[in-house]
Design an enzyme around this catalytic site. Structure first.
Site, PDB file in Angstrom:
ATOM      1  N   LEU A 147       0.868  -1.170   0.000  1.00 51.56           N
ATOM      2  CA  LEU A 147       0.000   0.000   0.000  1.00 51.56           C
ATOM      3  C   LEU A 147       0.908   1.225   0.000  1.00 51.56           C
ATOM      4  CD1 LEU A 147      -2.726  -0.905   2.682  1.00 51.56           C
ATOM      5  CD2 LEU A 147      -2.930  -1.049   0.194  1.00 51.56           C
ATOM      6  N   ASP A 148       0.480   2.289  -0.664  1.00 48.90           N
ATOM      7  CA  ASP A 148       1.250   3.526  -0.620  1.00 48.90           C
ATOM      8  C   ASP A 148       1.403   3.987   0.823  1.00 48.90           C
ATOM      9  OD1 ASP A 148       1.310   3.536  -3.375  1.00 48.90           O
ATOM     10  OD2 ASP A 148      -0.420   4.879  -3.569  1.00 48.90           O
ATOM     11  N   LYS A 149       2.436   4.763   1.090  1.00 52.85           N
ATOM     12  CA  LYS A 149       2.700   5.278   2.435  1.00 52.85           C
ATOM     13  C   LYS A 149       1.452   5.894   3.052  1.00 52.85           C
ATOM     14  CE  LYS A 149       5.184   8.995   4.805  1.00 52.85           C
ATOM     15  NZ  LYS A 149       6.131  10.121   4.655  1.00 52.85           N
ATOM     16  N   THR A 151      -1.725   5.575   2.131  1.00 56.98           N
ATOM     17  CA  THR A 151      -2.962   4.797   2.021  1.00 56.98           C
ATOM     18  C   THR A 151      -3.049   3.884   3.233  1.00 56.98           C
ATOM     19  OG1 THR A 151      -2.938   4.823  -0.401  1.00 56.98           O
ATOM     20  CG2 THR A 151      -4.217   3.082   0.660  1.00 56.98           C
ATOM     21  N   ARG A 259      -5.877   5.588  -7.705  1.00 55.35           N
ATOM     22  CA  ARG A 259      -5.640   7.031  -7.793  1.00 55.35           C
ATOM     23  C   ARG A 259      -5.632   7.500  -9.247  1.00 55.35           C
ATOM     24  NH1 ARG A 259      -0.297   7.740  -4.268  1.00 55.35           N
ATOM     25  NH2 ARG A 259      -0.704   9.958  -4.644  1.00 55.35           N
TER      26      ARG A 259
END
Length: 338
Positions: A147-149, A151, A259
């Site tokens: 997961l993105d930082k 998110t 996104r």
């Protein structure tokens, strides 16, 4: 003088049959030795740990011949160079094969050049300790997906090579033939004109900005598909709803997929610094209190809310759900009051 006792080197053997003819060596070995992931097999081959008839084979693309025998040497698992750190984890489920956590926003998954510590991996090393297997040849947790930082939400991490391989196969399939599912909740600017839909648009690295992804042509991008459904709309203006809560389900797993896809259809995530910059003007049109609260949101409004997969050992369907975290729930309430 006392001698140090090194753990014994484990040796595995595999013999190719007619059905394996002309198969790549890494694919063959990972197929007949389910306890090893393909990534681990590739590392062993490149390290000179695979031989046939006494000759070392270091080419992962080597084509297998029927009747050919192979021996793999499994060196003792090296101690991890990643230090464990006492970072709090919200553990949703854990057993000997895997662990499911609800990741908070702001937590980087992997150590890297810009983030050498303070990551999810550091937290997992501390939490799981010696229960972690030698995935990739080092004692560290097996990150199956990221997961993105900024998110938040559900992630599953493998503890063994066998679990890592089985989970990785499910994630690569993205539920096309199985029951694996990844669902997100996204707060977006505006609202789609239809109640539900499917975005099919190839994604690849942005041609001028290396930190961004973009929708590209089929020749330059990789297949990407996202299903979406409008769960709720907020506020009203002459142009329609001010914002919406959108449920998204992944059919593929591209970097920044949700996104990029939502921005592509004109509804970028609220707070997204990469793909929602053009919507900052909307922030200035909101009432003072709402404007202050949204300006204080320091991340994109994206939460991994649903995760389902088949347990790699028991075969049981595992299903997990996570509600909107406090910061995003507060933004939703703010919009409801407009």
């Amino acid at each position: 003088m006392p001698q140090s006792h090194q753990p014994p080197v484990e040796r595995l053997t595999a013999e190719a049959e007619e059905s394996h003819a002309n198969m790549r060596l890494d694919r063959f070995l990972s197929g007949v030795l389910p306890e090893l992931s393909r990534t681990r097999v590739q590392a062993l081959i490149r390290d000179g740990q695979v031989a046939s008839s006494g000759a070392t084979i270091e080419d992962v693309k080597y084509r297998v011949k029927p009747g050919e025998s192979f021996e793999l040497c499994l060196p003792p698992v090296a101690d991890t160079t990643i230090a464990g750190e006492a970072i709090p984890l919200n553990v949703v489920y854990e057993d000997d094969a895997l662990i499911v956590i609800d990741k908070p926003p702001g937590l980087v998954v992997h150590p890297g050049a810009g983030q050498p510590d303070g990551t999810l991996v550091n937290a997992l090393v501390a939490h799981c300790g010696k229960s972690l297997s030698g995935i990739g040849g080092v004692a560290r947790p097996g990150i199956v997906h990221r997961l993105d930082k900024d998110t938040s939400g559900l992630m599953v991490v493998a503890k063994t090579d066998q679990a890592h391989r089985a989970l990785a196969e499910q994630f690569a399939d993205h539920g096309r033939t199985g029951e694996m599912e990844r669902g997100y909740l996204a707060l977006v600017w505006g609202a789609p004109s239809r109640p539900h839909g499917r975005i099919v648009a190839p994604i690849g690295r942005h041609p001028t900005s290396r930190t961004k992804m973009a929708v590209l042509s089929e020749e330059k991008g990789r297949e990407a598909a996202t299903r979406w459904r409008v769960a709720e709309t907020y506020g009203h203006s002459k142009d329609g709803p001010l914002a919406a809560l959108v449920e998204c389900t992944l059919e593929t797993g591209r970097t920044h997929q949700v996104r990029v896809h939502l921005a592509h259809i004109g509804h970028p995530l609220i707070g997204d610094p990469l793909y929602g910059r053009g919507f900052k003007s909307k922030l200035g049109k909101l009432a003072g209190d709402a404007q202050t609260k949204l300006a204080g949101l320091e991340r994109q409004a994206l939460h991994a809310a649903r995760l389902a997969f088949v347990h790699p050992v028991t075969g049981t369907l595992m299903e997990f759900n996570s509600p909107l975290p406090e910061d995003l729930a507060e933004i939703a309430v703010t919009f409801k009051q407009l």
